[in-house]
Enzyme design. Structure first.
Site, PDB file in Angstrom:
ATOM      1  N   TYR A 143       9.800  19.653  19.952  1.00 40.08           N
ATOM      2  CA  TYR A 143       9.845  18.328  20.585  1.00 40.08           C
ATOM      3  C   TYR A 143       8.431  17.758  20.715  1.00 40.08           C
ATOM      4  O   TYR A 143       8.185  16.593  20.369  1.00 40.08           O
ATOM      5  CB  TYR A 143      10.512  18.465  21.953  1.00 40.08           C
ATOM      6  CG  TYR A 143      10.644  17.185  22.742  1.00 40.08           C
ATOM      7  CD1 TYR A 143      11.591  16.225  22.394  1.00 40.08           C
ATOM      8  CD2 TYR A 143       9.832  16.939  23.850  1.00 40.08           C
ATOM      9  CE1 TYR A 143      11.728  15.053  23.135  1.00 40.08           C
ATOM     10  CE2 TYR A 143       9.961  15.773  24.589  1.00 40.08           C
ATOM     11  CZ  TYR A 143      10.909  14.836  24.235  1.00 40.08           C
ATOM     12  OH  TYR A 143      11.032  13.676  24.960  1.00 40.08           O
ATOM     13  N   SER A 171       6.414  10.756  24.677  1.00 41.44           N
ATOM     14  CA  SER A 171       6.556  11.741  25.763  1.00 41.44           C
ATOM     15  C   SER A 171       5.185  12.286  26.114  1.00 41.44           C
ATOM     16  O   SER A 171       4.318  12.397  25.236  1.00 41.44           O
ATOM     17  CB  SER A 171       7.445  12.898  25.313  1.00 41.44           C
ATOM     18  OG  SER A 171       7.389  13.960  26.260  1.00 41.44           O
TER      19      SER A 171
HETATM   20  N1  LIG Z   1      14.074  12.115  30.408  1.00 43.44           N
HETATM   21  C1  LIG Z   1      12.868  12.623  30.312  1.00 43.44           C
HETATM   22  O1  LIG Z   1      12.453  13.441  31.142  1.00 43.44           O
HETATM   23  C2  LIG Z   1      11.941  12.157  29.188  1.00 43.44           C
HETATM   24  C3  LIG Z   1      10.601  12.534  29.265  1.00 43.44           C
HETATM   25  C4  LIG Z   1       9.733  12.119  28.262  1.00 43.44           C
HETATM   26  C5  LIG Z   1      10.191  11.347  27.208  1.00 43.44           C
HETATM   27  N2  LIG Z   1      11.517  11.006  27.160  1.00 43.44           N
HETATM   28  C6  LIG Z   1      11.928  10.175  26.014  1.00 43.44           C
HETATM   29  O2  LIG Z   1      12.537   9.001  26.496  1.00 43.44           O
HETATM   30  C7  LIG Z   1      13.467   8.510  25.517  1.00 43.44           C
HETATM   31  C8  LIG Z   1      14.791   8.227  26.199  1.00 43.44           C
HETATM   32  O3  LIG Z   1      15.340   9.478  26.634  1.00 43.44           O
HETATM   33  P1  LIG Z   1      16.314   9.614  27.896  1.00 43.44           P
HETATM   34  O4  LIG Z   1      15.629  10.476  28.866  1.00 43.44           O
HETATM   35  O5  LIG Z   1      16.821   8.290  28.317  1.00 43.44           O
HETATM   36  O6  LIG Z   1      17.454  10.515  27.244  1.00 43.44           O
HETATM   37  P2  LIG Z   1      18.940  10.167  26.845  1.00 43.44           P
HETATM   38  O7  LIG Z   1      19.432  11.383  26.134  1.00 43.44           O
HETATM   39  O8  LIG Z   1      19.686   9.658  28.009  1.00 43.44           O
HETATM   40  O9  LIG Z   1      18.762   8.947  25.812  1.00 43.44           O
HETATM   41  C9  LIG Z   1      18.405   9.104  24.478  1.00 43.44           C
HETATM   42  C10 LIG Z   1      19.306   8.211  23.663  1.00 43.44           C
HETATM   43  O10 LIG Z   1      18.927   8.301  22.290  1.00 43.44           O
HETATM   44  C11 LIG Z   1      20.120   8.285  21.527  1.00 43.44           C
HETATM   45  N3  LIG Z   1      19.917   8.893  20.218  1.00 43.44           N
HETATM   46  C12 LIG Z   1      19.727  10.195  19.915  1.00 43.44           C
HETATM   47  N4  LIG Z   1      19.645  10.341  18.581  1.00 43.44           N
HETATM   48  C13 LIG Z   1      19.781   9.109  18.031  1.00 43.44           C
HETATM   49  C14 LIG Z   1      19.804   8.624  16.698  1.00 43.44           C
HETATM   50  N5  LIG Z   1      19.652   9.444  15.652  1.00 43.44           N
HETATM   51  N6  LIG Z   1      19.976   7.303  16.508  1.00 43.44           N
HETATM   52  C15 LIG Z   1      20.144   6.462  17.556  1.00 43.44           C
HETATM   53  N7  LIG Z   1      20.156   6.864  18.830  1.00 43.44           N
HETATM   54  C16 LIG Z   1      19.978   8.177  19.064  1.00 43.44           C
HETATM   55  C17 LIG Z   1      21.115   9.108  22.356  1.00 43.44           C
HETATM   56  O11 LIG Z   1      22.457   8.863  21.973  1.00 43.44           O
HETATM   57  C18 LIG Z   1      20.790   8.633  23.762  1.00 43.44           C
HETATM   58  O12 LIG Z   1      21.591   7.527  24.159  1.00 43.44           O
HETATM   59  C19 LIG Z   1      13.554   9.601  24.441  1.00 43.44           C
HETATM   60  O13 LIG Z   1      12.768   9.218  23.339  1.00 43.44           O
HETATM   61  C20 LIG Z   1      12.968  10.823  25.125  1.00 43.44           C
HETATM   62  O14 LIG Z   1      12.423  11.724  24.199  1.00 43.44           O
HETATM   63  C21 LIG Z   1      12.395  11.390  28.131  1.00 43.44           C
END
Ligand SMILES: NC(=O)c1ccc[n+]([C@@H]2O[C@H](COP(=O)([O-])OP(=O)(O)OC[C@H]3O[C@@H](n4cnc5c(N)ncnc54)[C@H](O)[C@@H]3O)[C@@H](O)[C@H]2O)c1
Length: 277
Positions: A169, A156
């Site tokens: 986070y 992130s």
């Molecule tokens: N959406 C944003 O704005 C954003 C920004 C920066 C970074 N991210 C990162 O991108 C990645 C994807 O996030 P996203 O935005 O698609 O969110 P999301 O919540 O849609 O997806 C995250 C997924 O991780 C899974 N997960 C959570 N804990 C878990 C575990 N212990 N074991 C296995 N799976 C698990 C959840 O079930 C979910 O399907 C994450 O690492 C998040 O931190 C997202």
């Protein structure tokens, strides 16, 4: 190999039930690949089934699954060492070791740095940092034994830029990023590349939950694009919120042979939100 990639065919994507992970899985499933979607959420099975099914392409971000791809799903808790070990063992037995691993599983744990409690801190570190260590360590070991492979970790932009309300986070993602880069250094001579993609605000359930769980309304979008001087948050210079497909494109490039001379890189995909600090 018809996908034109020397890296290999066997792809694992964690956090693939939805959001960024699902978009990444779709990107690889559009090629001649064996794509395994792993997630704690049992909805991962429906995501994999939808990916494999033919569709009419109504959404412009939809990518059609290649007829020669094969799509699989598994429930895995990335923060649990036994669960991760079982998943890799089953993968190896069924399809051989992973050639490409994309680790996108993560959780948002928000809240004031002044009021954060130890349990929330531990949960955030457990999934975002320990999960990254467990998954990438095993994948890198298998790839090193094979003498090739490519890993991309979705971190992130909060790992580098301080954010009010994101202390745990940001700390967890910083730990994940630092571990990933050290791992990359260690396995580089063994033929394994390890890179990071660090997104900014991306339109997924994680972002929507921060704004009440519904599709982002105009006020939320304006707040993200304009930033908020009251909490020292910069806006997004490119004036758009990322779609999951934008992150998937960057991940796909770093995982591919087109990036064969790139390792240890942290590619910021945030529309310029953190001024690449
Ligand atoms: N959406 C944003 O704005 C954003 C920004 C920066 C970074 N991210 C990162 O991108 C990645 C994807 O996030 P996203 O935005 O698609 O969110 P999301 O919540 O849609 O997806 C995250 C997924 O991780 C899974 N997960 C959570 N804990 C878990 C575990 N212990 N074991 C296995 N799976 C698990 C959840 O079930 C979910 O399907 C994450 O690492 C998040 O931190 C997202």
């Amino acid at each position: 190999m018809s996908n034109g990639d020397l890296t290999g065919r066997n792809v694992v994507v964690t956090g693939a039930a939805g959001g960024i992970g699902a978009a990444i899985a779709a990107r690889f499933a559009a090629e001649d690949r064996v794509v395994s979607l792993w997630d704690l959420d049992p909805r991962v099975h429906a995501t994999a089934a939808a990916l494999a099914a033919p569709r009419d392409g109504a959404d412009s971000d939809d990518i059609d699954c290649s007829p020669t791809a094969s799509v699989h799903s598994q429930e895995v808790d990335v923060s649990d060492a036994d669960s991760v070990r079982r998943a890799f063992d089953q993968l190896t037995a069924a399809h051989g070791p992973a050639d490409v691993l994309v680790h996108a599983a993560g959780v948002m744990v928000g809240g004031s740095a002044l009021e954060l409690d130890a349990a929330d801190w531990a949960r955030c570190l457990s999934v975002n940092a320990t999960g990254t260590m467990l998954v990438t360590q095993r994948a890198a070991a298998d790839m090193a034994a094979a003498g090739r492979g490519s890993i991309v970790v979705v971190s992130s932009n909060a790992a580098a830029a301080p954010r009010v309300g994101m202390a745990a986070y940001g700390a967890a993602k910083a730990a994940a990023t630092a571990f990933t880069r050290s791992l990359a250094l260690q396995v580089a001579p063994l033929g394994v590349r390890v890179n990071l993609v660090s997104p900014g605000s991306t339109d997924t359930a994680m972002l929507r939950d921060m704004f009440g769980g519904t599709p982002l309304d105009d006020d939320a979008e304006t707040a993200l694009l304009d930033g908020d001087p009251a909490v020292y948050r910069l806006g997004i210079p490119l004036r758009r919120i990322a779609a999951p497909a934008d992150i998937a494109a960057a991940v796909h490039f770093l995982a591919s042979d087109g990036a064969r001379h790139i390792t240890m890189h942290d590619l910021r995909v945030d529309g310029g939100a953190t001024l690449d600090m």
